[in-house]
Design an enzyme around this catalytic site. Structure first.
Site, PDB file in Angstrom:
ATOM      1  N   ARG A   8       0.748  -1.278  -0.044  1.00 27.17           N
ATOM      2  CA  ARG A   8       0.048   0.190   0.104  1.00 27.17           C
ATOM      3  C   ARG A   8       0.921   1.172   0.084  1.00 27.17           C
ATOM      4  NH1 ARG A   8      -1.539   1.547   4.630  1.00 27.17           N
ATOM      5  NH2 ARG A   8      -2.183  -0.522   5.405  1.00 27.17           N
ATOM      6  N   TYR A  42     -15.646  18.844 -14.002  1.00 30.64           N
ATOM      7  CA  TYR A  42     -16.074  17.253 -13.914  1.00 30.64           C
ATOM      8  C   TYR A  42     -17.248  17.104 -12.906  1.00 30.64           C
ATOM      9  CZ  TYR A  42     -15.992  12.071 -14.155  1.00 30.64           C
ATOM     10  OH  TYR A  42     -16.303  10.865 -14.051  1.00 30.64           O
ATOM     11  N   ASP A  74      -6.613  20.111 -13.574  1.00 28.57           N
ATOM     12  CA  ASP A  74      -7.081  19.148 -13.891  1.00 28.57           C
ATOM     13  C   ASP A  74      -6.667  18.993 -15.197  1.00 28.57           C
ATOM     14  OD1 ASP A  74      -8.218  16.814 -15.015  1.00 28.57           O
ATOM     15  OD2 ASP A  74      -9.881  17.040 -13.327  1.00 28.57           O
ATOM     16  N   LYS A 102      -8.517   8.120 -19.048  1.00 28.43           N
ATOM     17  CA  LYS A 102      -8.553   8.963 -20.315  1.00 28.43           C
ATOM     18  C   LYS A 102      -7.425   8.818 -21.221  1.00 28.43           C
ATOM     19  CE  LYS A 102     -12.206   9.564 -17.821  1.00 28.43           C
ATOM     20  NZ  LYS A 102     -12.732  10.961 -17.137  1.00 28.43           N
TER      21      LYS A 102
HETATM   22  C1  PLP Z   1     -12.894  11.415 -15.738  1.00 26.52           C
HETATM   23  C2  PLP Z   1     -12.431  12.587 -15.215  1.00 26.52           C
HETATM   24  C3  PLP Z   1     -12.353  12.792 -13.594  1.00 26.52           C
HETATM   25  C4  PLP Z   1     -12.432  11.310 -12.829  1.00 26.52           C
HETATM   26  O1  PLP Z   1     -11.525  10.438 -13.194  1.00 26.52           O
HETATM   27  P1  PLP Z   1     -11.826   9.146 -12.734  1.00 26.52           P
HETATM   28  O2  PLP Z   1     -10.647   8.138 -12.986  1.00 26.52           O
HETATM   29  O3  PLP Z   1     -13.135   8.470 -13.448  1.00 26.52           O
HETATM   30  O4  PLP Z   1     -12.194   8.926 -11.327  1.00 26.52           O
HETATM   31  C5  PLP Z   1     -11.656  13.926 -13.167  1.00 26.52           C
HETATM   32  N1  PLP Z   1     -11.546  15.019 -14.039  1.00 26.52           N
HETATM   33  C6  PLP Z   1     -11.881  14.932 -15.272  1.00 26.52           C
HETATM   34  C7  PLP Z   1     -11.559  16.070 -16.097  1.00 26.52           C
HETATM   35  C8  PLP Z   1     -12.343  13.895 -15.904  1.00 26.52           C
HETATM   36  O5  PLP Z   1     -12.508  13.798 -17.406  1.00 26.52           O
END
Ligand code: PLP
Length: 384
Positions: free
Chosen positions: A50, A102, A174, A199
């Site tokens: 962990r 998001y 982000d 993504k």
């Molecule tokens: C998908 C996404 C998230 C969250 O990510 P997960 O891996 O689904 O938890 C956060 N910010 C943006 C811009 C996203 O597209």
């Protein structure tokens, strides 16, 4: 080193026991502490998985290098990474958050973390003066996305970074929509960059993960402390998948970008489309900022196929190649209907105020032959 070389090599060297070129999946929960690697001054101490795992370490170093940061931490999801960042705060602290981040981030802040005594102001961060006005003596973080989803509104990262620095707050960007290939927030003054590796970084729609990178060693240590305490770590298998993904990140992003542009131009010129949102179009109100701050315009395009949910449904139903699905950034083209999917839980008035009309659809252009993607969209337009 160029970014493509960094993507392929950073954080990874042949395995010392076998010479295996690819970092193995270290599937182990614990480590024998008698192997000589332990406890030497300057040695990394492997004790429990962990806390530390070699596959995860490789990925953390890889993505930190891609973002031009010194430190990285990999999490079980993008949300777990964002959660770790806000957990560095204490009751009474205030956060300025983009008004169209998001949906999962909005939910985490408003419905989970706010219960623990943090307060959030949702501000249109494309308006730098509005960010400055929202500052309070207790403001500790500014969290933003640029471009926003699905409206493709941009925030001037360098300008907000200046406001943040002057106020002594931390700027978190982000960068999921752009990847470090197309946008480098650290170079523009961000203190922290977060990603959903789910993504573009992984890029193949087959894993969930997140990373947080920073140059601030003390802050990284705090993140590591919380990560180890709360335990939402990325598994070694997922780390291996994302490492595999980032090797082709530059080549993929170049093609995503090329195809994204072609699709955006095709859509923008279409008589069945009312409005198109894409930072690379001459009609985008922040095109100059896009050119200054981004190294490409990406492959996310939003457009209105009519005035009603019914028209959007008719359009989507006629598609054969593009998958109607949430998420983005995979090799396959994904298309979604924000009003009923990603933004369905937002009250209708708020949705409309953001510009998310019932006929708006959003496409994440994949790596198929772009002619095939365009031909598929034509099936949708023909059904309108
Ligand atoms: C998908 C996404 C998230 C969250 O990510 P997960 O891996 O689904 O938890 C956060 N910010 C943006 C811009 C996203 O597209």
């Amino acid at each position: 080193m160029g970014i493509a070389t960094t993507a392929i090599h950073a954080g990874q060297s042949p395995d010392p026991t076998t010479g295996a070129l690819i970092t193995p999946i270290f599937a182990t929960s614990t480590y024998a502490q008698t192997t000589g690697q332990q406890g030497e001054p300057g040695e990394v101490r492997f004790d429990y998985a962990r806390t530390i795992n070699p596959t995860r370490l490789a990925l953390e170093a890889n993505i930190a290098a891609l973002e031009g940061a010194r430190f990285g931490r990999a999490f079980a999801s993008g949300m777990a990474g964002i959660d770790c960042v806000v957990r560095t705060l204490s009751a009474g602290d205030h956060v300025i958050c983009g008004s169209n981040v998001y949906g999962g981030t909005y939910r985490l802040f408003e419905r989970v973390v706010s219960r623990q005594g943090l307060s959030f102001s949702h501000v249109d961060t494309s308006d730098v003066a509005a960010v400055r006005e929202a500052l309070r003596p207790t403001t500790k973080l500014i969290h933003l996305e640029t471009p926003t989803n699905p409206m493709m509104s941009l925030t001037d990262i360098a300008a907000v970074a200046e406001v943040s620095r002057a106020a002594g707050t931390r700027l978190v960007v982000d960068n999921t929509f752009m990847s470090p290939v197309l946008q480098r927030p650290m170079e523009l003054g961000a203190d922290v960059v977060v990603h959903s590796t789910t993504k573009f970084l992984n890029g193949h729609s087959d894993s969930i993960g997140g990373v947080v990178v920073t140059n601030d060693e003390a802050f990284d240590k705090e993140l590591g402390f919380i990560q180890n305490s709360a335990g939402a770590v990325m598994s070694p298998f997922e780390a291996w998948l994302v490492l595999r993904g980032t090797k082709t990140l530059v080549a993929r992003m170049r093609q995503h970008e090329e195809s994204g542009r072609q699709v955006a131009e095709h859509i923008a010129g279409h008589r069945k489309v009312k409005r198109t949102y894409y930072p690379g179009l001459a009609s985008h109100p922040q095109r100059a900022l896009a050119e200054r701050q981004m190294k490409g315009f990406g492959s996310m395009v939003s457009f209105e196929v009519g005035d009603s949910v019914d028209q959007a449904r008719r359009f989507l139903k006629a598609l054969r190649l593009c998958a109607v699905a949430e998420s983005l950034g995979g090799v396959e083209t994904l298309i979604s209907h924000p009003a009923t999917m990603t933004h369905g839980s937002i009250p209708a008035e708020r949705r409309l105020a953001l510009g998310i009309t019932p006929g708006l659809v959003r496409i994440s252009v994949g790596l198929e032959d772009v002619e095939d993607v365009i031909a598929d969209l034509e099936l949708g337009f023909a059904a309108l």
